[in-house]
Write a protein that holds these residues in place. Structure first.
Motif, PDB file in Angstrom:
ATOM      1  N   THR A 221     145.098 117.695 -14.124  1.00  0.00           N
ATOM      2  CA  THR A 221     145.361 117.746 -12.632  1.00  0.00           C
ATOM      3  C   THR A 221     144.188 116.818 -11.644  1.00  0.00           C
ATOM      4  O   THR A 221     144.470 116.216 -10.872  1.00  0.00           O
TER       5      THR A 221
ATOM      6  N   GLY B 258     143.744 113.196 -11.860  1.00  0.00           N
ATOM      7  CA  GLY B 258     144.880 112.510 -11.475  1.00  0.00           C
ATOM      8  C   GLY B 258     145.941 112.103 -12.502  1.00  0.00           C
ATOM      9  O   GLY B 258     146.892 111.315 -12.200  1.00  0.00           O
TER      10      GLY B 258
ATOM     11  N   VAL C   5     148.283 114.094 -13.532  1.00  0.00           N
ATOM     12  CA  VAL C   5     149.420 114.467 -13.157  1.00  0.00           C
ATOM     13  C   VAL C   5     149.147 115.440 -11.801  1.00  0.00           C
ATOM     14  O   VAL C   5     148.258 115.854 -11.593  1.00  0.00           O
ATOM     15  N   GLU C   6     149.963 115.511 -10.912  1.00  0.00           N
ATOM     16  CA  GLU C   6     149.790 116.350  -9.729  1.00  0.00           C
ATOM     17  C   GLU C   6     150.147 117.763  -9.860  1.00  0.00           C
ATOM     18  O   GLU C   6     149.516 118.488  -8.943  1.00  0.00           O
ATOM     19  N   ASP C   7     151.319 118.149 -10.528  1.00  0.00           N
ATOM     20  CA  ASP C   7     151.595 119.672 -10.500  1.00  0.00           C
ATOM     21  C   ASP C   7     151.225 120.234 -11.815  1.00  0.00           C
ATOM     22  O   ASP C   7     151.317 119.868 -12.991  1.00  0.00           O
ATOM     23  N   ARG C   8     150.354 121.180 -11.295  1.00  0.00           N
ATOM     24  CA  ARG C   8     149.555 122.222 -12.418  1.00  0.00           C
ATOM     25  C   ARG C   8     150.390 122.743 -13.453  1.00  0.00           C
ATOM     26  O   ARG C   8     150.422 122.762 -14.755  1.00  0.00           O
TER      27      ARG C   8
END
Length: 130
Positions: A48, A51, A53-56
Motif C-alpha cells: 500500500t 502505491g 494498491v490503495e486499499d489495505r
C-alpha cells in the motif's frame, strides 16, 4: 549432457522471471530481505505504501490468495496461512541476481515519504537502512 544443463538453467531463469514479474511479489521479497520476517498485515502496508494498491484489505486479499501462495509453492518464502509470519526461505538465493538488478531500479531510486514514521513498517518497506 551440456544441452540438459542449458535447458535446466533456461528453465530456472524462466521460472524466476515468471515469479518476479509481479511487483507485489518483488516487494514482498525486498521487504523480507531488509526487515526480516513480517506479518501479512505488515506486507500489506508495504504494498500500500509503495502505491501498488490503495486499499489495505484488498492488498491483504491479494497477498493471501495469490502472491504468498505462489512464493511459497516456489520455495521462496515460508508461509502457512493468513495468520502466520512470512519469512524468506534459503532458496530465495536462486533469485538473487535478478532481484539485485530489479531492486536497484525499483527501491534504490524511490523517494516516497512514509506517513506515521513507523520504523518497523518503513524497514519492511525497504526505506530504512539496516
Amino acid at each position: 549432457m551440456v544441452h540438459q544443463d542449458r535447458t535446466t538453467v533456461s528453465e530456472r531463469i524462466d521460472r524466476s522471471c515468471e515469479l518476479l514479474r509481479s511487483a507485489y511479489r518483488r516487494r514482498i521479497i525486498y521487504a523480507l530481505r531488509r526487515g526480516g520476517p513480517a506479518s501479512v498485515g505488515e506486507l500489506a502496508d508495504v504494498v500500500t505504501a509503495v502505491g501498488l494498491v490503495e486499499d489495505r484489505q484488498r492488498a491483504i486479499a491479494s497477498l493471501v490468495h495469490t502472491h504468498l501462495p505462489k512464493l511459497s509453492e516456489a520455495g521462496v518464502i515460508e508461509y502457512e496461512g493468513a495468520e502466520e509470519t512470512v519469512s524468506l526461505a534459503e532458496s530465495v538465493e536462486e533469485l538473487e541476481p535478478l532481484l539485485t538488478v530489479a531492486a536497484r531500479q525499483e527501491v534504490d531510486n524511490e523517494h516516497l515519504p512514509f506517513s506515521g514514521g513507523n520504523r518497523r513498517t518503513d524497514a519492511v518497506a525497504g526505506k530504512v537502512p539496516e
